[in-house]
Design a protein around this motif. Structure first.
Motif, short mmCIF file in Angstrom:
data_model
loop_
_atom_site.label_atom_id
_atom_site.label_comp_id
_atom_site.label_asym_id
_atom_site.label_seq_id
_atom_site.Cartn_x
_atom_site.Cartn_y
_atom_site.Cartn_z
N THR A 104 0.10 9.03 -6.14
CA THR A 104 0.34 7.75 -5.63
C THR A 104 1.97 7.25 -5.42
OG1 THR A 104 -1.82 6.80 -6.05
CG2 THR A 104 0.03 5.50 -5.80
N THR B 141 -4.51 9.53 -1.61
CA THR B 141 -3.92 8.47 -2.19
C THR B 141 -4.78 7.00 -2.47
OG1 THR B 141 -1.63 7.55 -2.35
CG2 THR B 141 -2.75 7.75 -0.26
N ASP C 281 -4.24 0.94 0.70
CA ASP C 281 -3.20 0.01 0.93
C ASP C 281 -3.26 -1.35 0.01
OD1 ASP C 281 -1.96 2.16 2.47
OD2 ASP C 281 -2.81 1.13 4.30
N GLU D 52 2.11 0.50 1.62
CA GLU D 52 1.40 1.76 1.35
C GLU D 52 2.24 2.31 0.14
OE1 GLU D 52 2.72 3.76 4.90
OE2 GLU D 52 1.39 2.95 6.16
N LYS E 95 1.65 8.05 0.56
CA LYS E 95 1.12 7.92 1.94
C LYS E 95 1.99 7.84 3.03
CE LYS E 95 -1.52 4.95 5.10
NZ LYS E 95 -2.42 3.82 5.22
N VAL F 31 -4.44 11.95 5.71
CA VAL F 31 -4.47 11.17 4.65
C VAL F 31 -5.78 10.56 4.42
CG1 VAL F 31 -3.45 9.02 3.61
CG2 VAL F 31 -2.07 10.62 5.00
N GLN G 83 -7.82 7.77 1.84
CA GLN G 83 -7.61 6.56 0.86
C GLN G 83 -8.95 6.12 0.22
OE1 GLN G 83 -4.76 4.63 3.74
NE2 GLN G 83 -3.85 4.21 1.59
#
Length: 314
Positions: free
Chosen positions: A11, A34, A37, A48, A52, A62, A64
Motif C-alpha cells: 500500500t 492494494t 481508494d 489512491e 496503485k 490492479v 482492490q
C-alpha cells in the motif's frame, strides 16, 4: 536467470519502492493488490495508494478487494498462475491466499527478526536506542511475522537519525533485498531458516495517539530517543499551559544534556533565546516544534511568536 511471475501486495510509499524494484528486474509482475481508494481531507477527495498509482502508470493489473476472502477475487488471483507472492506493508492475509503460489508468499519486514515483530518496527528501534536494525524477507505463515527467514541485512542507526530518515534508508535497502530474494528463489539458492528461538523478543506494537505523549520523568536520553523515534510521524507531544489554556505541543527534533538540575520533571525555562525542558537527569532543548493550531517551525520562529508559557503538563 529464470524469470518469476509475481503478484505484489502493498500500500504505502515503503511498498511502492519494492514494487518499482521488481518492475525494473527480470521478474514479471502479473498483478498488484492494494487497498481500496479512500476519500480524505476537507473536500473528501479520493486518494489512491502509492502502490496503485505506480501500478496504473506502468500498466500493471490492479486489484482492490474489500475482503481478501472474496471468491471472485481469489479466482482472479489464482487464474494469474503466479510463481510467488511478495508482500510489503500490507494487511494480514488468509491462508487460502498466501498458500496459493507454487513457491509461497514472502514478506519484507523492516527489522532483524525475531526482534520487532509488529506494525512499528522502525519507530521502536529508534525509541529503544538501538545502534543497528535491518530488513528481513521471510515466508508468511499463520502467525504474524514468525515465518522462516529467507534473507536478512543489517543497517546501522546513527545517533541523531529519526524514524523518518531510517524509514527512507530501509525502504531502499529493503527493495533491493526483495529482488535478491526473488533471484534466490528463481535459482533455488536460498536456504530458508526458522527464526531464532528468543524467549523475550522485542515488540513493535501498533502506535496509538495515547502512546505518543512524552514522559518527562524518564531520563534525558530516553526522552530524546522517544522523540526521534516518533518523528516525523506520528510525532511525540507534550502540553503547554498558556494563559490558563492547555495546548498540545509536538516536538520533532532537539538535543539533550545530562545535567543535575534539581527541577521538577516537565518544568520549563524559557526566554527569547532558549527553551529548556527538564527531564529526570538532564535537560532537553527542543529545536523543531509545532504548537496546536500553528505550523511546524524552528525554535527561533517559535520563540518569536510565543513567550507566555506557564508550565508543561506531564
Amino acid at each position: 536467470m529464470k524469470s518469476l511471475k509475481v503478484i505484489f501486495f502493498g500500500t504505502p510509499e515503503f511498498a511502492k519502492t519494492s514494487l518499482q524494484a521488481i518492475h525494473q528486474s527480470q521478474h514479471k509482475i502479473v498483478g498488484v493488490v492494494t487497498v481500496a481508494d479512500k476519500a480524505s481531507g476537507r473536500g473528501q477527495k479520493i486518494h489512491e495508494s502509492p502502490v496503485k498509482t505506480f501500478a496504473v502508470e506502468n500498466h500493471l493489473p490492479v486489484f482492490q478487494p474489500e475482503k481478501l476472502r472474496n471468491p471472485e477475487f481469489l479466482k482472479s488471483i489464482k487464474d494469474l498462475d503466479a510463481d510467488v507472492f511478495v508482500v510489503v506493508a500490507f494487511r494480514m492475509m488468509p491462508k487460502v491466499l498466501f498458500e496459493m503460489p507454487k513457491l509461497g508468499t514472502f514478506n519484507l519486514h523492516a527489522s532483524l527478526l525475531p526482534d520487532y515483530r509488529g506494525a512499528a518496527p522502525i519507530n521502536y528501534a529508534v525509541i529503544n536506542g538501538e545502534k543497528k536494525t535491518g530488513a528481513t524477507t521471510f515466508f508468511i505463515n499463520e502467525k504474524i511475522d514468525e515465518g522462516n527467514i529467507l534473507l536478512q541485512q543489517e543497517i546501522e542507526i546513527s545517533p541523531e537519525e529519526n524514524a523518518g530518515e531510517l524509514h527512507d534508508r530501509l525502504m531502499e535497502m529493503g527493495a533491493k533485498l526483495v529482488v535478491e530474494t526473488l533471484d534466490g528463489l528463481a535459482e533455488n539458492s536460498i536456504e530458508e531458516k526458522p527464526q531464532p528461538d528468543v524467549e523475550h523478543p522485542k515488540n513493535a506494537f501498533k502506535i496509538f495517539k495515547e502512546d505518543t505523549r512524552i514522559d518527562w520523568t524518564k531520563d534525558a536520553e530516553t526522552v530524546h530517543n522517544f522523540i526521534r523515534g516518533m518523528s516525523p510521524y506520528p510525532c511525540a507531544f507534550t502540553t503547554l499551559k498558556i494563559g490558563g489554556d492547555e495546548k498540545i505541543l509536538k516536538i520533532y527534533k532537539g538535543k539533550f544534556e545530562v545535567l543535575p538540575h534539581g527541577k521538577t520533571a516537565g518544568s520549563i525555562e524559557i526566554d527569547k533565546h532558549s527553551f529548556k525542558i527538564f527531564a529526570k537527569n538532564g535537560i532537553y532543548y527542543p529545536e523543531e516544534l509545532q504548537l496546536e493550531g500553528k505550523k511546524r517551525m524552528n525554535l527561533k520562529d517559535f520563540l518569536n511568536g510565543f513567550r507566555q508559557f506557564d508550565t508543561i503538563s506531564r
